[in-house]
Each structure stands twice: as structure tokens, then as C-alpha cells.
Scaffold this active site. Structure first.
Site, PDB file in Angstrom:
ATOM      1  CE  LYS A 144      26.355  24.130   0.645  1.00 24.66           C
ATOM      2  NZ  LYS A 144      24.660  22.993   0.579  1.00 24.66           N
ATOM      3  CD1 TRP A 158      22.229  18.131   0.934  1.00 24.55           C
ATOM      4  CD2 TRP A 158      21.621  18.809   2.383  1.00 24.55           C
ATOM      5  NE1 TRP A 158      23.799  18.351   1.751  1.00 24.55           N
ATOM      6  CE2 TRP A 158      23.068  19.007   2.824  1.00 24.55           C
ATOM      7  CE3 TRP A 158      21.841  19.427   3.789  1.00 24.55           C
ATOM      8  CZ2 TRP A 158      24.148  20.257   3.853  1.00 24.55           C
ATOM      9  CZ3 TRP A 158      22.209  20.178   5.564  1.00 24.55           C
ATOM     10  CH2 TRP A 158      23.321  20.445   4.725  1.00 24.55           C
ATOM     11  CG  ASP A 191      17.834  21.652  -1.873  1.00 29.41           C
ATOM     12  OD1 ASP A 191      18.056  22.692  -1.666  1.00 29.41           O
ATOM     13  OD2 ASP A 191      17.592  21.267  -0.021  1.00 29.41           O
TER      14      ASP A 191
HETATM   15  C1  LIG Z   1      23.879  22.617   1.830  1.00 27.28           C
HETATM   16  C2  LIG Z   1      22.753  22.597   1.197  1.00 27.28           C
HETATM   17  C3  LIG Z   1      21.522  22.741   2.424  1.00 27.28           C
HETATM   18  C4  LIG Z   1      21.650  23.491   4.092  1.00 27.28           C
HETATM   19  O1  LIG Z   1      21.840  24.599   3.280  1.00 27.28           O
HETATM   20  P1  LIG Z   1      22.659  25.811   4.794  1.00 27.28           P
HETATM   21  O2  LIG Z   1      22.211  26.915   3.890  1.00 27.28           O
HETATM   22  O3  LIG Z   1      23.225  25.248   5.258  1.00 27.28           O
HETATM   23  O4  LIG Z   1      20.942  25.741   5.737  1.00 27.28           O
HETATM   24  C5  LIG Z   1      20.138  22.505   1.890  1.00 27.28           C
HETATM   25  N1  LIG Z   1      20.235  21.316   0.366  1.00 27.28           N
HETATM   26  C6  LIG Z   1      21.516  21.203   0.009  1.00 27.28           C
HETATM   27  C7  LIG Z   1      20.835  20.535  -1.646  1.00 27.28           C
HETATM   28  C8  LIG Z   1      22.819  21.743   0.190  1.00 27.28           C
HETATM   29  O5  LIG Z   1      24.092  21.148  -0.229  1.00 27.28           O
END
Ligand SMILES: *Cc1c(COP(=O)(O)O)cnc(C)c1O
Length: 352
Positions: A199, A106, A175
Site C-alpha cells: 500500500k 478491514w 493495522d
Molecule cells: C490491503 C489491506 C489489508 C490486506 O492486505 P493483504 O496484504 O492483501 O493481505 C489489510 N489492512 C488494510 C488496511 C489494507 O489496506
């Protein structure tokens, strides 16, 4: 089959929602005006914004956000933020340069995206495999960087920071998509925190962005208005139509987290759940293999192989088949680079 039949869902995201939230959702969706009228979702968005600020009614339970931060709700997911972050922040300093820590797929994706808008400096030698966090004392931070970026929990590779890196006063961007609200966090250490809701805190479609207010107003001229933090903050996240349904679901999940003891309780839960599984792995004499260095192992998602460090195909298939018989689903992980068999989503609000 009862559509609400209890399965144990290990899917990373969209991830398991608590059963009580699903039941509330069924009733809520039928209430007039929830999905076909903007105003209830405006109210919910405002209530959620103040919830994150630690105000009534979710006092202290979720995340204490200092007054000099804005909480906004946007579309485009975590990946949308991979572009929004550089578009909003890389122009903070004249050189259009940013520091990235790349500990998994990511953050690698985020760094790739940022290259479209400026110069990206990876602060450590490239890792051969994503199994650890390079020692922060060796990071080569650039004095010209507009910000330092990292991913708190790598959802595919199972590498999680259990500390906030000391970046010597630089603007820190994180993130937190896959460990948001899984533990208390000192927001004041960050310039920007973002998290896609699907998530840890709801359904796909809404992303939470927490941004310090002195960082608003530096977006590149070419930044689309929907991605501009200042535009969204200035319009209470209502610059364009907000994702009403996703915001509603997130509201229910936040309520659930609050009622179950808040972020501090989620931290205890995640420690207990992940410890149980790491103990099995570590005591299996090599039958189960987790590639991640013990000190950087995620409490949210656990990648492991069965049989040996590369995985025995037949054994792994048997494991998945037997798990399915027990209604355990989505145990098969991603297959980027190596096929990782991931045991994902131990995070709240999962009741595993
Ligand atoms: C799933 C995820 C993303 C991407 O998210 P989307 O909503 O699918 O764009 C980015 N960073 C992390 C850590 C993730 O688990």
C-alpha cells in the site's frame, strides 16, 4: 507503448511506485545474486530493520523505533496478520478475549478472523455504515481483553484515525497497512504495528511487523511457527526464506521517502493533496459526494460518488472513461456493500 509510460495510478495496492524506484529496480534485478541468492536479502532485511530503528543511514527520517521493539519482515500480507495477531496475543490473559474497534471492512475482517481463536468484543455499537469513528469516550473496553485492535486507515471506506486512541494502558494493536510512514508515529504507544508493504512502502509480498519485546513468547500452542513473532524475531526474520524481491523494493522506497523529506514531509504532502480534492468535493454543491464525516476523512484514499449520494451510473462511467483518456487509472473503487467510487492512493510515494 513504453512500459514505463507515465500513468497516474490511483490503485490502492499494489499501489504506484515512484518512477525513479522503478528505474533503479530494472538495474537492480539484473545484478547477480539479488533474487537467486539469499544473502543480499538478509543484508537488506537487516539494514531495513536498523533503518526503522532510526540508525544510520536513515536517521530520524523514517520511524524512530525504541530499543525494546523488534522489527520483523514476514509473508502472508495484512490478512496474514489478522490471524497472527490473535495467535500471538490473545493468550496474554487467561480469558482469551480481545477488544476490536470496527470502522471499515478491514477491521471487520480482522475481528472475524480473531473469533476463530477467542472471544471478540466490539467496543462500540455496530455501525450502520462505515463513515465515522465512534467517539472513543463511549468505547466499552473490557478489563479482561488481551489487547485492543484498530485499523489506522480504512482503505476501502476512507476513514482514518488522526489520533492514537487512549486505551488506558492496554496493549494496543494497529493495522497501518495503508498509512504507514505517511506521518510520524509515536511507536511507544503501541504493542504491535503491522503494515503490508504494497500500500505505502513497496510491492506485495512483505509485511512489516513492529512488536514490543515483552509481548513475545505468548503465542498459542497451535500458532504456526512462521506466524510466531518470537520465532521470526529470534531468527532476524529468516526463520523461513524471506521474500527477497519485495524486501529489495521496500528498501528502495524507504530510501525514496528519506530522500524526499521522510515521514514529516509525507504528512505535509498528503494533507495538501487530499485537501485539494476534498475542497473540490465540498464546493461542488452536491455534484461530488464524500460519505465520510469531515473529521474522520482519510488523507490516503477518498471515496466519493458523482451526481448524488448513491452515484449516477452514467455520470460515473463518463468520469472513468474521461479519466482513462488522461491516463488516470484505477479510479474505480471497491464494490463491497455499496459501490464506492474510490479515489485511492494519495499516499506516498505517489506523485499525484
Ligand atoms: C490491503 C489491506 C489489508 C490486506 O492486505 P493483504 O496484504 O492483501 O493481505 C489489510 N489492512 C488494510 C488496511 C489494507 O489496506
Amino acid at each position: 507503448m513504453d512500459s514505463l509510460m507515465q500513468v497516474v495510478n490511483f490503485g490502492p495496492g499494489p499501489a504506484k511506485l515512484p518512477r525513479s524506484v522503478l528505474l533503479e529496480l530494472c538495474a537492480g534485478v539484473l545484478s547477480p545474486g539479488l533474487l537467486d541468492n539469499l544473502f543480499p536479502s538478509c543484508e537488506i532485511a537487516q539494514k531495513l530493520g536498523s533503518s526503522f530503528h532510526g540508525l544510520v543511514p536513515l536517521e530520524q527520517a523514517l520511524l524512530a523505533v525504541p530499543d525494546n521493539y523488534k522489527v520483523i519482515f514476514v509473508q502472508g500480507g495484512g490478512c496474514g496478520q489478522f490471524s497472527a495477531v490473535p495467535l500471538n496475543l490473545i493468550g496474554l490473559k487467561a480469558g482469551r478475549c480481545a477488544d476490536y474497534v470496527v470502522t471499515g471492512s478491514w477491521s471487520a475482517k480482522a475481528a472475524e478472523e480473531a473469533k476463530k481463536f477467542g472471544t471478540v468484543n466490539i467496543v462500540h455499537p455496530k455501525l450502520g455504515s462505515y463513515t465515522k469513528i465512534p467517539d472513543p469516550s463511549t468505547w466499552n473496553l473490557s478489563p479482561d481483553a488481551s489487547y485492543v485492535y484498530y485499523c489506522a486507515n480504512e482503505t476501502v471506506h476512507g476513514v482514518e484515525f488522526d489520533f492514537i486512541p487512549d486505551v488506558k494502558g492496554a496493549v494496543l494493536v494497529c493495522d497501518m497497512s495503508s498509512n504507514f510512514l505517511s506521518k510520524p508515529v509515536d511507536v511507544s504507544k503501541f504493542g504491535v504495528i503491522f503494515a503490508g508493504a504494497q500500500k505505502n512502502v513497496g510491492a506485495a509480498g512483505v509485511t512489516v511487523v513492529i512488536v514490543r519485546d515483552d509481548l513475545l513468547g505468548f503465542a498459542l500452542r497451535e500458532c504456526p511457527s512462521v506466524l510466531d513473532y518470537k520465532v521470526q524475531a529470534g531468527n532476524n526474520s529468516l526463520y523461513n526464506t524471506p521474500p527477497c524481491f519485495s524486501i529489495y523494493v521496500m528498501g528502495l522506497v524507504l530510501e525514496w521517502i528519506k530522500n524526499n523529506g521522510g515521514a514529516a514531509a509525507m504528512e505535509k504532502l498528503s494533507s495538501t493533496k487530499s485537501r485539494m480534492i476534498y475542497d473540490i468535493i465540498d464546493n461542488s454543491q452536491g455534484f461530488y459526494v464524500c460519505p465520510v464525516e469531515p473529521q474522520n476523512r482519510s488523507k490516503m484514499n477518498i471515496p466519493f460518488r458523482i451526481g448524488n449520494s448513491k452515484g449516477d451510473d452514467a455520470l460515473e462511467k463518463r468520469f472513468l472513461d474521461k479519466a482513462l483518456e488522461l491516463h488516470m487509472i484505477s479510479l474505480k473503487g471497491h464494490s463491497t456493500e455499496v459501490t464506492l467510487l474510490s479515489l485511492v492512493r494519495l499516499a506516498p510515494p505517489c506523485s499525484v
